[in-house]
Design a protein around this motif. Sequence first.
Motif, mmCIF file in Angstrom:
data_model
loop_
_atom_site.group_PDB
_atom_site.id
_atom_site.type_symbol
_atom_site.label_atom_id
_atom_site.label_comp_id
_atom_site.label_asym_id
_atom_site.label_seq_id
_atom_site.Cartn_x
_atom_site.Cartn_y
_atom_site.Cartn_z
ATOM 1 N N VAL A 221 0.967 -1.285 -0.465
ATOM 2 C CA VAL A 221 -0.120 -0.156 0.576
ATOM 3 C C VAL A 221 1.154 1.338 -0.144
ATOM 4 N N LEU A 222 0.895 1.964 -1.110
ATOM 5 C CA LEU A 222 1.629 3.132 -1.191
ATOM 6 C C LEU A 222 1.212 4.914 -0.677
ATOM 7 N N THR A 223 0.469 4.345 -1.087
ATOM 8 C CA THR A 223 -0.803 5.772 -0.296
ATOM 9 C C THR A 223 -2.288 5.728 0.040
ATOM 10 N N LYS A 224 -3.134 6.473 0.564
ATOM 11 C CA LYS A 224 -4.052 6.744 1.098
ATOM 12 C C LYS A 224 -5.179 5.337 0.586
ATOM 13 N N VAL A 225 -5.388 3.922 0.403
ATOM 14 C CA VAL A 225 -6.243 2.908 0.510
ATOM 15 C C VAL A 225 -6.647 2.769 1.676
ATOM 16 N N ASN A 226 -8.263 2.649 1.948
ATOM 17 C CA ASN A 226 -8.456 2.103 2.856
ATOM 18 C C ASN A 226 -8.659 0.606 2.227
ATOM 19 N N ILE A 227 -9.031 -0.061 3.424
ATOM 20 C CA ILE A 227 -8.489 -1.874 3.067
ATOM 21 C C ILE A 227 -10.069 -2.326 4.661
ATOM 22 N N SER A 228 -10.502 -2.844 4.177
ATOM 23 C CA SER A 228 -11.760 -2.861 5.289
ATOM 24 C C SER A 228 -11.691 -4.167 6.460
ATOM 25 N N TYR A 229 -11.531 -4.378 7.255
ATOM 26 C CA TYR A 229 -11.363 -5.071 8.651
ATOM 27 C C TYR A 229 -11.551 -6.645 7.691
ATOM 28 N N ASP A 230 -12.945 -7.227 7.532
ATOM 29 C CA ASP A 230 -12.802 -8.351 6.948
ATOM 30 C C ASP A 230 -11.967 -8.904 5.683
ATOM 31 N N ALA A 231 -11.794 -7.513 4.249
ATOM 32 C CA ALA A 231 -10.461 -8.096 3.288
ATOM 33 C C ALA A 231 -9.789 -8.517 4.096
ATOM 34 N N LEU A 232 -8.780 -7.575 5.785
ATOM 35 C CA LEU A 232 -7.111 -8.092 6.436
ATOM 36 C C LEU A 232 -7.497 -9.124 7.199
ATOM 37 N N ILE A 233 -8.764 -9.328 7.218
ATOM 38 C CA ILE A 233 -8.884 -11.094 7.787
ATOM 39 C C ILE A 233 -8.515 -11.621 6.992
ATOM 40 N N LEU A 234 -9.421 -11.750 6.179
ATOM 41 C CA LEU A 234 -8.993 -12.796 4.491
ATOM 42 C C LEU A 234 -6.945 -12.936 4.182
ATOM 43 N N LEU A 235 -7.093 -11.391 4.003
ATOM 44 C CA LEU A 235 -5.665 -11.906 3.650
ATOM 45 C C LEU A 235 -4.551 -12.001 5.230
ATOM 46 N N ALA A 236 -4.934 -11.992 5.983
ATOM 47 C CA ALA A 236 -4.132 -12.835 7.469
ATOM 48 C C ALA A 236 -4.849 -14.651 7.143
ATOM 49 N N LYS A 237 -5.656 -14.756 6.252
ATOM 50 C CA LYS A 237 -6.064 -16.488 7.046
ATOM 51 C C LYS A 237 -5.196 -16.388 5.192
ATOM 52 N N TYR A 238 -4.844 -16.256 4.649
ATOM 53 C CA TYR A 238 -3.952 -16.993 3.488
ATOM 54 C C TYR A 238 -2.877 -16.921 3.659
ATOM 55 N N GLY A 239 -1.972 -15.638 4.945
ATOM 56 C CA GLY A 239 -1.207 -15.404 4.893
ATOM 57 C C GLY A 239 -0.267 -14.397 3.926
ATOM 58 N N VAL A 240 -1.293 -13.592 3.752
ATOM 59 C CA VAL A 240 -0.721 -12.695 2.865
ATOM 60 C C VAL A 240 0.038 -11.233 3.610
#
Lengths: 341, 341
Positions: free
Chosen positions: B41-60
């Motif tokens: 993420v290089l700039t003002k980008v908003n990532i939702s909580y659900d998207a973050l948890i999904l990324l965590a689940k896949y180890g990203v």
Amino acid sequence: MLLILDKPGTYVSKEGRTLRIKLGKEKMEPIAVKNLSEVIVLTKVNISYDALILLAKYGVPVIFCSRWEPKAVFHPFFHHGTVITRREQMKALYDKRGIHLAKKFAIASLENKISILRYYRNLRSDNSDILDIIDDAIIEIKNRVEMIDNIDEPLDKVRMRIMGLEGEGAQKYFSAIKYLLPGELGFNGRYRRPPLDPVNASLSFGYAIIYSRTLIAIAAAGLEPYAGFLHTDRSGKPSLILDLSEEFKQWLVDRTVLSLFNKRVLKGDFFEKRSGGIYLNDKGKKVLVEALSNRLNKKVKVSQFKGKVNPMTVIIAQARRIVRYLLGIDSEYRPFIWEGR
Amino acid sequence: MLLILDKPGTYVSKEGRTLRIKLGKEKMEPIAVKNLSEVIVLTKVNISYDALILLAKYGVPVIFCSRWEPKAVFHPFFHHGTVITRREQMKALYDKRGIHLAKKFAIASLENKISILRYYRNLRSDNSDILDIIDDAIIEIKNRVEMIDNIDEPLDKVRMRIMGLEGEGAQKYFSAIKYLLPGELGFNGRYRRPPLDPVNASLSFGYAIIYSRTLIAIAAAGLEPYAGFLHTDRSGKPSLILDLSEEFKQWLVDRTVLSLFNKRVLKGDFFEKRSGGIYLNDKGKKVLVEALSNRLNKKVKVSQFKGKVNPMTVIIAQARRIVRYLLGIDSEYRPFIWEGR
């Protein structure tokens, strides 16, 4: 200050050097980031990019959980405190501090087991057979504590020996616990993989909850979860969690599980057979999660802490004590040992 | 697949097992999280909580930067790959792999310096004095490479010796570089704290940019930035950054700086005196950042990589090669050595 965000739909944005927290039309007082030690996100909370960058600037980690289960940590780089903490943790793995911590965790595990036995000794003073069994177990465990305490060699050489002594003490403990539980449960000592009786199933389930809380505390303190001192990698769990959890398992889980079985709140039809083991079914999980949550959220008076404290406060404080010891602020690490109600 | 989010106002949400990326009215094809290796993420980008948890689940992991400067990493827990990588990295600090990597980083630093000297040797074949100076320097540096290559003792014992030999080689290199620069710049070898001439000021500034890119690659690969092999903690910079950056500093920064000074694009009035040192002023920073960005974004043909690649791809690939070596997938670590245009 610890900020716990547990209301779905909360939106966190940056305003100067503070966080603005908004929930629907509700707006809270802005929070100065410099006063924050960590942020714990428990549910659907949206934190803006600017707020995250501000938190990073002040070295404040954010732990993202899903139902108290930590899934990821937002970990600031280049924060002086974190740099030093991690560096010292890595070094400590191979110097005197590592052996000091490994011994303290193992001793805490055993001392806490003695506390549980003493606690039940007072409750069961009517039965002299049980008193003898408990007293014998306490003597045996104390003996292992002393043996661990006397070890003074490089950690690499003695880790297995400490683990072995701790294991022997734990075995004595669970052999005595057997007599403090209804006989029909078929509990015959601790057995993990897979649990073969309701008590082991409940202990494993309860410990997993404690691991989650401990990981939150470890991540919040800026420690590397994978660089444990006593435990080495086991089943993919970060080893420092296993180390620190030794201080909380008996106090929080064993006592709860014993009480639920003795009061017949947990019983046979709360369990199911599955892939060669015995596991809690949904009804059983609900009962145990509720009982553990009550314990985790109830403020209590414990030794080493002033006034009444929430168990999560104790867990976070202990992770910080590890840091204080690693940085040389404290000359020794003082594990948490529960000393009865 | 690497996902770089560089458009302000982008909103990332979860949809099943994919990420939905929205920018204003523009909607992109959903991206399957299982195909992602990391998100930057290089700039003002908003990532939702659900998207973050999904990324965590896949180890990203998600690396949060502010103008390419990494500020924090969102680091998933309990991802099998990360567990093993970190554990092996910690172990490697104290076994043969640690010494292997430390030697390779030091050798890469020196081999890349030889590459730069050879490159300029071809350009300056008109001046036999300069040719002699370059040839002498190359011989001296090669000698240090061999000495490092022959070391075979525990890392703790030889780290300072390797650093010393690398330092000697670097000194020979910069003594020759002096003759490849306009004399009026007053460059007389590498000096960092503080830089006392425009060339040192430019090198320090350029290296800082490379450190940022390297940290992104290290964090993305799941490595612990503070557990370096060759360097130990210096000025609070995570040491593994300093290690890996040795492979890119000459190729990306030294060459750019030499070229800018020789073409008189960078000159005296792009610098200012401040707190006992010489530093780039805003005009100078703009010139150097632009030149380095051009180099970092330009696809080029380099040895060990197929086709034309972006330098950031090389940096990310090298961090992954460290992981492959630590995990035993590769039997040796192959550092990046630039071999001339």
